[in-house]
Structures are given as structure tokens and as C-alpha cells.
Design a protein around this motif. Structure first.
Motif, PDB file in Angstrom:
ATOM      1  N   ALA A 192      11.299  51.647  39.246  1.00  0.00           N
ATOM      2  CA  ALA A 192      12.098  50.453  38.967  1.00  0.00           C
ATOM      3  C   ALA A 192      13.054  50.150  40.110  1.00  0.00           C
ATOM      4  CB  ALA A 192      12.863  50.649  37.672  1.00  0.00           C
ATOM      5  N   ILE A 193      13.726  51.209  40.588  1.00  0.00           N
ATOM      6  CA  ILE A 193      14.705  50.985  41.661  1.00  0.00           C
ATOM      7  C   ILE A 193      14.002  50.495  42.919  1.00  0.00           C
ATOM      8  CG2 ILE A 193      16.302  52.175  43.216  1.00  0.00           C
ATOM      9  CD1 ILE A 193      17.096  53.873  40.776  1.00  0.00           C
ATOM     10  N   TYR A 194      12.820  51.079  43.177  1.00  0.00           N
ATOM     11  CA  TYR A 194      12.085  50.627  44.355  1.00  0.00           C
ATOM     12  C   TYR A 194      11.739  49.147  44.229  1.00  0.00           C
ATOM     13  CZ  TYR A 194       8.763  50.410  48.151  1.00  0.00           C
ATOM     14  OH  TYR A 194       8.140  50.077  49.304  1.00  0.00           O
ATOM     15  N   TYR A 195      11.307  48.768  43.017  1.00  0.00           N
ATOM     16  CA  TYR A 195      10.920  47.375  42.816  1.00  0.00           C
ATOM     17  C   TYR A 195      12.124  46.446  42.947  1.00  0.00           C
ATOM     18  CZ  TYR A 195       8.868  43.205  40.832  1.00  0.00           C
ATOM     19  OH  TYR A 195       8.417  41.941  40.667  1.00  0.00           O
ATOM     20  N   LEU A 196      13.235  46.853  42.371  1.00  0.00           N
ATOM     21  CA  LEU A 196      14.434  46.007  42.431  1.00  0.00           C
ATOM     22  C   LEU A 196      14.915  45.844  43.864  1.00  0.00           C
ATOM     23  CD1 LEU A 196      16.479  47.156  39.335  1.00  0.00           C
ATOM     24  CD2 LEU A 196      15.225  45.027  39.679  1.00  0.00           C
ATOM     25  N   ARG A 197      14.799  46.886  44.640  1.00  0.00           N
ATOM     26  CA  ARG A 197      15.281  46.829  46.016  1.00  0.00           C
ATOM     27  C   ARG A 197      14.372  46.001  46.900  1.00  0.00           C
ATOM     28  NH1 ARG A 197      16.623  52.586  47.853  1.00  0.00           N
ATOM     29  NH2 ARG A 197      18.615  52.913  46.851  1.00  0.00           N
ATOM     30  N   ASN A 198      13.069  46.180  46.754  1.00  0.00           N
ATOM     31  CA  ASN A 198      12.144  45.594  47.710  1.00  0.00           C
ATOM     32  C   ASN A 198      11.352  44.425  47.161  1.00  0.00           C
ATOM     33  OD1 ASN A 198      12.605  47.619  49.825  1.00  0.00           O
ATOM     34  ND2 ASN A 198      11.786  48.973  48.269  1.00  0.00           N
ATOM     35  N   GLY A 199      11.382  44.243  45.838  1.00  0.00           N
ATOM     36  CA  GLY A 199      10.681  43.107  45.256  1.00  0.00           C
ATOM     37  C   GLY A 199       9.173  43.248  45.202  1.00  0.00           C
ATOM     38  N   VAL A 200       8.649  44.402  45.632  1.00  0.00           N
ATOM     39  CA  VAL A 200       7.196  44.626  45.526  1.00  0.00           C
ATOM     40  C   VAL A 200       6.954  46.047  45.050  1.00  0.00           C
ATOM     41  CG1 VAL A 200       6.272  43.022  47.236  1.00  0.00           C
ATOM     42  CG2 VAL A 200       7.237  45.199  47.965  1.00  0.00           C
ATOM     43  N   PHE A 201       5.756  46.266  44.542  1.00  0.00           N
ATOM     44  CA  PHE A 201       5.338  47.633  44.261  1.00  0.00           C
ATOM     45  C   PHE A 201       4.608  48.172  45.466  1.00  0.00           C
ATOM     46  CE2 PHE A 201       5.644  46.006  39.877  1.00  0.00           C
ATOM     47  CZ  PHE A 201       6.545  46.937  39.404  1.00  0.00           C
TER      48      PHE A 201
END
Lengths: 392, 322
Positions: free
Chosen positions: B312-321
Motif C-alpha cells: 500500500a505504501i509503495y502504491y501511495l508513494r509511486n502511484g503504480v504497482f
């Protein structure tokens, strides 16, 4: 606070019987202190070396003949420059100069001051040097060990080197290198590259070895392969090889120390076993009374376990703190000679404080496990005391 | 001269394991003697002596359990620090696969910890019951544990004395990553179905524990450990490393990732162990073990949350999976 009366009782008992514990804590302190000091020194030196290594060039290329390193021709530099991905190819000129009946030696390092240095460690050392002044005559920068050595042998301002051709060469002492780089610079003399060639008796087109950097880590193996294929007598050393060699060296020193230390630990266990058997047998009445008052065997075991844990923790904290003071505040007199091995010039290195989980847990395990194991059986023996028998 | 055996951590580790084995040997001899002559109905002097001796076994096993747990962490730490010495290894994955003993050793360690935990649970029940109803059962269990630990001790020495410091080993990305298109996941799963299974089984485990379906909960937890292992290695791990090609269960134990691996694997295994042990106890002894069940649920939930949070944090930070 369901257990607080228990801990209150534990504390009361502990302070009332503190004379019994002081002996054990004292022995533990000695053991922890020795062990802690040795491991602290070895880890601190390892840390400093790794710091220094970070500045070293990635590769060193040497020419070998019959397994011995010989001087490499300068022509190699041009070949190396053609390989893609290689940067900062620097020829290096260095060698040992033996002083007076070969008792001591200096490391002579020739530096091409016109060229940008690939070796950041050297550059850092010479940061505050006034280069114009330095290059005017035959000058040298020396490490602290060299400086003291020269002074005690009545060469306060410079030294006259005898070159292999039999010519005397007088070189002025320009400046002493900063003390913080002592681990590598202690016996070092830095001179301009032509002067170094003259003192070491090397030809114009010869270098000791060639250092080079490869900025892309992933290409290291490729580049090493490529360079090795250039000549038949080439030998490539990577930074990783050096790192591993250092790691092995200090593991070896620490490891031999630990193996000898095992004997101490075994003796310690035997002493503890004896001592606790005695101490506890004098406590039989006390335990018997507790049992008669309704304590179960588990309660007594618990009491004794916490008592032991308190001793272990107190001794561990004090012992490690003492070792820390000795090594990092006092600079570990005597003991560090084992690790530094100053056979050449006497060295004085500042030990950088390093405390990591690995060392602390190692000290704790090697001390606490034998300790508690030794105490387990006497503890059990006293805990199962029959109240009736003990009161007799 | 074997460089591995001179490494400080390895020396300390082997010494600790040997001492523990010495203690266990004493406990083993005592337990064997007790088992031969145990008769709780008897009032003879000898029976009282045996009951006292049983306390020594108990004390030793309690100590061994705590230390074994610490030593597992220390073991992983020690092999991680060896990765500098073994050519090719970049984390513990390479070192542990340096010879055939490594993986087996790690597996045995996990098994031993499970059985020790089971023994502790049986023991606490046995003591509370006052008349030692399952004394023989737990003693036989101890004897079994002792044999496994003997094998483990042998493996310990075999493993550390057979690591070759000249022979290159594989690093984790070759061991777990580049399989040239072959699917590393079991049952022909792909990442999507794996994740689906991961969350589904987690819900099943929760449901089974809360509704007291004991057999189901044991089976589901076992399956969950397996699926969770693959999910962490092949999916959640990539978010911890923030690198889609990095599949490794060991690298996350390093300082670069703030030692988060210890938390990830710790919560998974301790949670699963507690869940399974308490369920087995409830099946076998018909006894309520609420505390363990709750802790197991909490630990497993922390594990799932932690893994999900990384994504989740990765997605929130970068906007992609990845």
C-alpha cells in the motif's frame, strides 16, 4: 501488580545476601571485560579498515613473474584506457625503503600531483598541503610513525636516501600527515612520482601497479575477465578480495582469541558449579522454610532463576561498560598490540567506537549460556529440598 | 585453516549449541530413567525422587526452549555475516545453500521449535492437573525432540565445517529469481491466484479460530504458512526491496531493510505455532486455550497487515504497482 510481592522479596533477598553474589559478579566482570575488550578492538579496527577501503580504487592491476609482483610497464595504461566502463586509470609507484640495517622500513608512495588522484584516501590526507611550495624542491610528506622515528634518529628536517644506484638523495620533510589516518599512513612517506622512482630505483617507463575504477558495480566481473585476458602475466585484484582478506585476518585473530577463551569459559563453569553447590547448600534451611510456608518447587525455581538473571544482567552491563571504557576511552593499552601487530614502526591508532548487535549478542551468549547452564543443576538440587529434612 | 570455523559468530553459536546439548543429554538420561520406573499411584521413596527429578528436566527444557529461540535468530544473523566470506553469496541465501546441510538444518530448527513449544504447552497442562495425567506422553515427546536435536547438532557441525570459501555459491537472485520462465509457485499458481489464496486462507484461519473449528484451523494454518512463504518471497518481498526482480527470503533480514525480515518471519512463525499448538491442545485435551489463540490471531494479523502495508505504501508513494 500481581507479582510485585515476589519481586520485593527477591530484591530484599538479593541485597541481604549481596556478599554471596559479589564474588561471582567479580569473576564475571573479569571474564566479560577481557572478552568484550578483545571483540571491541577487533570490530573497531575492522570498521576503520572498511572505511578506508571505501576510498580505495576498485581494481589493482599488477604484473607477476614466477608468482612475485614485478614492476609493470607504463604501456599497459593505454591498453586499459581502451576498455569501456573503466575510469580513473592511475599508475602507482610505491615500495619499501629499509632504514638502517633493515630494522624498520618505510612505505614510499609516489604521487603524480599533476594528475587527479584516484585514491581518495591519499587526497584527503594531503588536503591542506600547499602544493606549489611542496613541488618546488625535493620534499616529502610523512606519517606520524615515520616522523617520530626520524626525529629519534636525528633527522628532524629531512632524510638522505641511498638510491640503489649508490647515489645519495636528500629530501626535506615538508609536513606530517594527520593522525586520524594512522592506520594506513603511519609508516608512509609521500613524495612526487619522479622522486619515488629515483629512490626505489625504477625506470622511467615503469610503475609498481595500476589502479583503476569501474563505476558500475555490475560490470566488475566482466571487466576483471577482460583485463585478465590482455596479457599472460597480468594479475587483477579487486576491492572485494582485499575486503575478504582483511575479514579473514581479523576473524582469525578474534577466533584464536575466542578458542583460547573457551578454556577460560570451561574453568568458569566448573568454578560456578562448585560455588553454587556450596552457596546453596548453606541456604538449605532458608529454602526449607519457604517450602514449609507453602512455596512450591516451581516458586523456588522461579526465585532462583530471577536471582541468577539479575547477576547475569548486572555483570553483563558492568562488564561491557568497563570494556567500552577501556577500549574506546583509554584506547586499550597493551591489548591492542595483539590486533595491530606493530612489528615495524610503533603505531598509535585512535579506535573508533563501534557497538553493534552482533558483538553485544555474541558476548551475551558466550557468557550467559554457560553461566546459567552451570547454575541450573545446583538450583534444582536446592529447590527440591524436602522441608522436613532441611529443618533438621 | 577453516576460515568459517574461526568466525566469531560461528564459534559462539557452536559453543552455545554444544552446551545446550550437554544439558539435554542430562535431561534425556533422567527422563529415560523416570519413564522406566514411573508409577504415580505409588507412595514409595523412589517415586518421590522421580517426581523431583522431573523438575530438573522441566527446568532444563524451559531454558533450552528460550535459548533455542534466541539462537535461531543468532544463527540467521551469523550466516548473514558469513556472506562476505563465501564467494558469490550476497546474503544468507547463498551461504545456507553452500552445501546440502544448510536448508535441512534451518528446516529442522523450525521443527524443533514447534515441538518444544508443544512440549511447553503439554507441560503447563500437566502441572496444572496435579496428578500428571499426560506425563508419559510428554516424556516420549521429549525423547523424540532429543533425537531430532541430536541430528541437528550433527548437522550444525557438518554444515559449518563443509562451507567452502573458494567455491562460488549462487546468490539469492539465481536461487529464487531467474528460473528461465519456469514457475516457482506450487500447484501451478500465478501471482494473482497466490494473493487471492493468501487473503482467503487468512480469512479461513481467522474464521476457524474464532468459531472454534479446531481441525480446520490446524489445516488452514499449515496451508497459510506455506502460501504465506511463497507470497512473501515472490510478491510482498519485491515491495520490501522495491525491486520487481528481487525474490529472496533472506535479504530482508539485513540492515538495508531495517531488519524487517525478523519481524515478518517472526510474526508468521510464532503466530502459526501458537495457533497450531493451542488447537492441537484443544482437540486432544478438550481444554480451552483462549490466550494462545488470541495471541496467534493478533500475530498473524500483524503479519498480514505488515505485508499489505508495504504494498500500500509503495502504491501511495509511486502511484503504480511493481
Amino acid at each position: 501488580m500481581r507479582t510485585s510481592p515476589f519481586f520485593h522479596f527477591l530484591m530484599l533477598g538479593f541485597f541481604k545476601e549481596r556478599k554471596k553474589h559479589i564474588g561471582v559478579i567479580a569473576i564475571s566482570l573479569v571474564i566479560l571485560f577481557l572478552l568484550g575488550s578483545a571483540l571491541f578492538i577487533s570490530s573497531s579496527i575492522r570498521y576503520s579498515l572498511n572505511q578506508t577501503l571505501a576510498w580505495e580504487p576498485d581494481f589493482v592491476v599488477q604484473r607477476t613473474q614466477g608468482g612475485q609482483k614485478v614492476n609493470a610497464p607504463t604501456a599497459w595504461i593505454d591498453d586499459l584506457l581502451e576498455v569501456h566502463g573503466i575510469s580513473k586509470v592511475t599508475p602507482r609507484v610505491y615500495g619499501r625503503y629499509f632504514f638502517k640495517a633493515k630494522e624498520n622500513s618505510f612505505l614510499i608512495v609516489g604521487v603524480d600531483f599533476m594528475d587527479e588522484q584516484s585514491n581518495k584516501a591519499l587526497r584527503m590526507m594531503m588536503d591542506e598541503t600547499d602544493l606549489k611550495q611542496f613541488l618546488k624542491g625535493d620534499n616529502m610528506l610523512v606519517g606520524e610513525g615515520v616522523s617520530t622515528h626520524l626525529k629519534t634518529h636525528f633527522y628532524p628536517n629531512g632524510y638522505t636516501f641511498l638510491t640503489p644506484k649508490g647515489v645519495f638523495k636528500k629530501v626535506n620533510l615538508f609536513k606530517v600527515l594527520p593522525k586520524k589516518s594512522n592506520l594506513i599512513s603511519n609508516d608512509m612517506i609521500i613524495v612526487p612520482i619522479e622522486l619515488a622512482r629515483e629512490i626505489l630505483g625504477m625506470g622511467e617507463d615503469e610503475v609498481s601497479d595500476i589502479a583503476l575504477n569501474v563505476p558500475n558495480d555490475d560490470e566488475w566481473d566482466n571487466v576483471a575477465d577482460k583485463i585478465s585476458a590482455f596479457y599472460y602475466d597480468i594479475h587483477v585484484t579487486t576491492k572485494e578480495d582485499i575486503k575478504k582478506a582483511y575479514e579473514n585476518l581479523y576473524n582469525y585473530k578474534g577466533g584464536v582469541f575466542l578458542i583460547l577463551f573457551l578454556i577460560v569459559i570451561v574453568t568458569f563453569v566448573l568454578i560456578l558449579y562448585q560455588r553454587y553447590s556450596m552457596v546453596y547448600s548453606s541456604e538449605r534451611r532458608h529454602i526449607g522454610l519457604l517450602r514449609a510456608l507453602g512455596w512450591s518447587i516451581r516458586d523456588v525455581l522461579k526465585l532462583k532463576f530471577f536471582e541468577t538473571m539479575m547477576i547475569v544482567v548486572i555483570a553483563f552491563v558492568l562488564g561491557v561498560a568497563l570494556a567500552y571504557l577501556y577500549v574506546f576511552v583509554l584506547g586499550a593499552p597493551l591489548l591492542r598490540e595483539i590486533f595491530l601487530g606493530g612489528a615495524n614502526l610503533p603505531n598509535s591508532v585512535i579506535l573508533v567506537p563501534v557497538l553493534d548487535f552482533g558483538i553485544l549478542s555474541s558476548i551475551f551468549l558466550i557468557y550467559a549460556i554457560p553461566f546459567i547452564s552451570a547454575v541450573l543443576i545446583p538450583t534444582w538440587k536446592i529447590a527440591v529440598t524436602d522441608p522436613k529434612e532441611a529443618m533438621l | 585453516m577453516n576460515e568459517i570455523l574461526l568466525s566469531n559468530q560461528v564459534l559462539v553459536y557452536l559453543l552455545s549449541e554444544s552446551i545446550l546439548f550437554g544439558l539435554l543429554l542430562i535431561a534425556f538420561v533422567i527422563t529415560f530413567g523416570i519413564l522406566l520406573k514411573w508409577d504415580f499411584g505409588s507412595y514409595s521413596e523412589q517415586q518421590f525422587l522421580l517426581e523431583r527429578r522431573a523438575y530438573l528436566t522441566m527446568t532444563i527444557l524451559l531454558f533450552v526452549f528460550v535459548v533455542k529461540f534466541l539462537l535461531l535468530v543468532y544463527f540467521v544473523f551469523a550466516i548473514d555475516s558469513l556472506s562476505l566470506l563465501v564467494p558469490g553469496a550476497m546474503c544468507a541465501a547463498g551461504v545456507i545453500s553452500a552445501n546440502d546441510y544448510g536448508m535441512l538444518l534451518l528446516f529442522l530448527k523450525l521443527v524443533i521449535l514447534f515441538f518444544l513449544l508443544l512440549w511447553m504447552a503439554l507441560n503447563s497442562y500437566d502441572l496444572r492437573a496435579k496428578n500428571y495425567p499426560i506425563f508419559r506422553l510428554k516424556s516420549w515427546l521429549f525423547i523424540a525432540i532429543f533425537f531430532i536435536i541430536s541430528i541437528e547438532l550433527g548437522l550444525n557441525f557438518a554444515y559449518f565445517s563443509h562451507i567452502d570459501t573458494l567455491e562460488p555459491v549462487n546468490c539469492c537472485s539465481t536461487l529464487y529469481g531467474q528460473l528461465e520462465g519456469a514457475n516457482p509457485l506450487p500447484f501451478g499458481l500465478n501471482i494473482m491466484t497466490l494473493l487471492l489464496l493468501f487473503y482467503l486462507i487468512y480469512i479461513v484461519v481467522m474464521g476457524a479460530m474464532l468459531s472454534k473449528q479446531r481441525v480446520l484451523s490446524v489445516l488452514a494454518t499449515l496451508l497459510f504458512v506455506m502460501i504465506a512463504y511463497y507470497s512473501v518471497v515472490y510478491f510482498f518481498g519485491t515491495y520490501i526491496y522495491e525491486l520487481p526482480t528481487h525474490n529472496c527470503p533472506f535479504c530482508m533480514l539485513q540492515v538495508e531493510y531495517y531488519y524487517v525480515g525478523y519481524l515478518v518471519w517472526g510474526t508468521l512463525f510464532v503466530g502459526a505455532y501458537l495457533g497450531i499448538v493451542s488447537s492441537i491442545m484443544e482437540i486432544g485435551l478438550k481444554e480451552e486455550r483462549k490466550k494462545e489463540q488470541t495471541s496467534a490471531l493478533i500475530l498473524l494479523s500483524i503479519f498480514v497487515l505488515l505485508c499489505t502495508a508495504y504494498v500500500a505504501i509503495y502504491y501511495l508513494r509511486n502511484g503504480v504497482f511493481l
